[in-house]
Design a protein around this motif. Structure first.
Motif, PDB file in Angstrom:
ATOM      1  N   LEU B 130       0.837  -1.199   0.000  1.00  0.00           N
ATOM      2  CA  LEU B 130       0.000   0.000   0.000  1.00  0.00           C
ATOM      3  C   LEU B 130       0.878   1.256   0.000  1.00  0.00           C
ATOM      4  N   GLU B 131       1.877   1.232   0.873  1.00  0.00           N
ATOM      5  CA  GLU B 131       2.793   2.381   0.972  1.00  0.00           C
ATOM      6  C   GLU B 131       3.427   2.719  -0.375  1.00  0.00           C
ATOM      7  N   MET B 132       3.872   1.661  -1.042  1.00  0.00           N
ATOM      8  CA  MET B 132       4.536   1.849  -2.336  1.00  0.00           C
ATOM      9  C   MET B 132       3.629   2.596  -3.305  1.00  0.00           C
ATOM     10  N   ASN B 133       2.394   2.157  -3.390  1.00  0.00           N
ATOM     11  CA  ASN B 133       1.464   2.790  -4.323  1.00  0.00           C
ATOM     12  C   ASN B 133       1.090   4.209  -3.896  1.00  0.00           C
ATOM     13  N   LEU B 134       0.930   4.383  -2.586  1.00  0.00           N
ATOM     14  CA  LEU B 134       0.589   5.722  -2.107  1.00  0.00           C
ATOM     15  C   LEU B 134       1.733   6.695  -2.394  1.00  0.00           C
ATOM     16  N   LYS B 135       2.950   6.196  -2.235  1.00  0.00           N
ATOM     17  CA  LYS B 135       4.120   7.046  -2.478  1.00  0.00           C
ATOM     18  C   LYS B 135       4.142   7.527  -3.930  1.00  0.00           C
ATOM     19  N   ILE B 136       3.772   6.624  -4.826  1.00  0.00           N
ATOM     20  CA  ILE B 136       3.759   6.972  -6.252  1.00  0.00           C
ATOM     21  C   ILE B 136       2.799   8.121  -6.526  1.00  0.00           C
ATOM     22  N   SER B 137       1.576   7.956  -5.986  1.00  0.00           N
ATOM     23  CA  SER B 137       0.588   9.016  -6.202  1.00  0.00           C
ATOM     24  C   SER B 137       0.975  10.303  -5.474  1.00  0.00           C
ATOM     25  N   ASP B 139       4.078  11.331  -4.785  1.00  0.00           N
ATOM     26  CA  ASP B 139       5.201  11.972  -5.476  1.00  0.00           C
ATOM     27  C   ASP B 139       4.759  12.669  -6.764  1.00  0.00           C
ATOM     28  N   SER B 140       3.728  12.137  -7.373  1.00  0.00           N
ATOM     29  CA  SER B 140       3.241  12.767  -8.603  1.00  0.00           C
ATOM     30  C   SER B 140       2.334  13.953  -8.295  1.00  0.00           C
ATOM     31  N   GLY B 141       2.196  14.258  -6.989  1.00  0.00           N
ATOM     32  CA  GLY B 141       1.398  15.419  -6.597  1.00  0.00           C
ATOM     33  C   GLY B 141      -0.092  15.229  -6.757  1.00  0.00           C
ATOM     34  N   GLU B 142      -0.490  13.961  -6.756  1.00  0.00           N
ATOM     35  CA  GLU B 142      -1.900  13.643  -7.004  1.00  0.00           C
ATOM     36  C   GLU B 142      -2.773  13.813  -5.761  1.00  0.00           C
ATOM     37  N   ILE B 143      -2.146  13.633  -4.593  1.00  0.00           N
ATOM     38  CA  ILE B 143      -2.918  13.573  -3.347  1.00  0.00           C
ATOM     39  C   ILE B 143      -2.898  14.887  -2.560  1.00  0.00           C
ATOM     40  N   ARG B 144      -4.021  15.180  -1.968  1.00  0.00           N
ATOM     41  CA  ARG B 144      -4.168  16.392  -1.142  1.00  0.00           C
ATOM     42  C   ARG B 144      -3.072  16.464  -0.083  1.00  0.00           C
ATOM     43  N   ASP B 145      -2.585  17.653   0.162  1.00  0.00           N
ATOM     44  CA  ASP B 145      -1.468  17.818   1.096  1.00  0.00           C
ATOM     45  C   ASP B 145      -1.884  17.702   2.564  1.00  0.00           C
ATOM     46  N   PHE B 185     -14.081   7.343  -2.405  1.00  0.00           N
ATOM     47  CA  PHE B 185     -13.185   7.847  -1.363  1.00  0.00           C
ATOM     48  C   PHE B 185     -11.822   8.234  -1.930  1.00  0.00           C
ATOM     49  N   LEU B 186     -11.258   7.351  -2.733  1.00  0.00           N
ATOM     50  CA  LEU B 186      -9.929   7.622  -3.284  1.00  0.00           C
ATOM     51  C   LEU B 186      -9.952   8.863  -4.179  1.00  0.00           C
ATOM     52  N   GLN B 187     -11.041   9.043  -4.892  1.00  0.00           N
ATOM     53  CA  GLN B 187     -11.158  10.240  -5.728  1.00  0.00           C
ATOM     54  C   GLN B 187     -11.123  11.500  -4.863  1.00  0.00           C
ATOM     55  N   SER B 188     -11.757  11.399  -3.696  1.00  0.00           N
ATOM     56  CA  SER B 188     -11.848  12.572  -2.819  1.00  0.00           C
ATOM     57  C   SER B 188     -10.500  12.932  -2.209  1.00  0.00           C
ATOM     58  N   LEU B 189      -9.534  12.029  -2.355  1.00  0.00           N
ATOM     59  CA  LEU B 189      -8.202  12.312  -1.816  1.00  0.00           C
ATOM     60  C   LEU B 189      -7.380  13.157  -2.770  1.00  0.00           C
ATOM     61  N   LYS B 190      -7.867  13.240  -3.998  1.00  0.00           N
ATOM     62  CA  LYS B 190      -7.102  13.968  -5.014  1.00  0.00           C
ATOM     63  C   LYS B 190      -7.272  15.466  -4.854  1.00  0.00           C
TER      64      LYS B 190
END
Lengths: 191, 191
Positions: B130-137, B139-145, B185-190
């Motif tokens: 999970l961490e690996m995938n979250l890190k990818i998103s 790092d690409s600036g996809e996720i809310r700060d 939910f995941l969409q709302s994290l963007k």
DNA sequence: CTTATTTATCACCTATCGTTCTGAAATCAA
DNA sequence: TTGATTTCAGAACGATAGGTGATAAATAAG
């Protein structure tokens, strides 16, 4: 008249709850109960009718408590805001050994039928409490039209079970994180 | 040379898995195993060294399978899109009797230590996947700060456990609803 | 066929399970 | 103090647990 009891019933139930909750019905042996509750075998049978009878009363005690938790949802139901209030009220200490109801699912053929029924009753109540609050937010037009109440309910049930499992070997901090994100999630359901 | 075995090891493990998974370690008696696997007591001890040895091999089989599920996350990790792909791959049949790993938590002092370790290993792997995938998103600036990866990870772990519990007595339809909302939910994290 | 080797069958072992029973200890009314 | 009553402590019960043994049956090499 007659000799006095050397045990207090509520203390016995408390200690037996800890045992049954942690080790399960079959995993808790009579000797464990005798040793840790201080209740002797004779009195155990006189007072509770046997291991299954004691388990039933212990189960009722636990169900009573977790039913109490639901009052947050049922007392002043106001929709999504009430639901998040419920999840914020969850504490890892409630799930020290997971959820006693969930744990007992696998032993449903060993315990009394009425005991298992208590678990189903609680599930039903939780279900209805969530539905009630979702209906309120739905009727007020608060929730997106492309998402059904049933799916939200199932999602929240899954989260509740998941938190119970997580609490076994995770600190409160981790549960708090989950609850924070439930808030984020519920916000995303709004129009 | 010597008499032929009348059992196939993989069939024995399959049947034993069903028993241990559904009734737990202590709840599954030797007689159950003998009756349902067709393996006689003599061969059970020769082949597996005892009940705990058989349990260990059964556990390894299960862990191997659920580790296979993780390949969805690890093979081509692309972030949030991969995570939702993982949850969409979940089927109630994987959790017929809940999660065998979770179920076994309460019996960790009855089973071999190395067996319990297998469960911890899987947990660690899931965590890292999970961490690996979250890190990818991330790092690409996809996720809310304002939301940390750790909290998302904990949320998803809770959901995974919750789905496992839910699958015990809910139809696939209900699990599908949950997965659909995980997407929301995941969409709302963007951002 | 004989022999060595492996597995199957099943009686048998000890330990422990949940449950019951027995006799002593405690309590209170008479 | 006596007797009725209740609980206590733990021995004893039958059943069954996990585990082991002795013997028969099957297989393959010589």
């Amino acid at each position: 008249m007659g000799r006095n009891k050397t045990y207090k019933k509520d203390e016995v139930l408390e200690k037996a709850l800890e045992l049954f909750w942690r080790k399960g019905y079959e995993g808790t042996h009579l000797q464990d109960l005798v040793t840790h509750t201080g209740l002797n075998r004779f009195s155990l049978y006189k007072e509770f009718g046997g291991k299954d009878g004691l388990f039933h009363e212990v189960f009722e005690l636990y169900v009573g408590r977790v039913t109490g938790f639901l009052s947050v949802l049922t007392k002043e139901p106001q929709g999504l805001s009430t639901i998040i209030k419920f999840f914020k009220s969850l504490n890892v200490s409630f799930f020290l050994h997971g959820c006693f109801l969930i744990n007992s699912l696998s032993e449903k053929f060993l315990i009394q039928e009425k005991t298992y029924q208590k678990a189903l009753d609680w599930t039903k109540k939780f279900d209805q409490a969530l539905e009630m609050n979702l209906k309120i937010s739905r009727d007020s037009g608060e929730i997106r039209d492309d998402i059904t109440n049933e799916s939200i309910k199932n999602f929240l049930i899954a989260l509740d079970s998941g938190i119970a499992v997580m609490a076994i070997n995770h600190p409160q901090k981790d549960v708090d994180m989950v609850v924070t994100l439930i808030d984020v999630f519920l916000q995303s359901l709004k129009k």
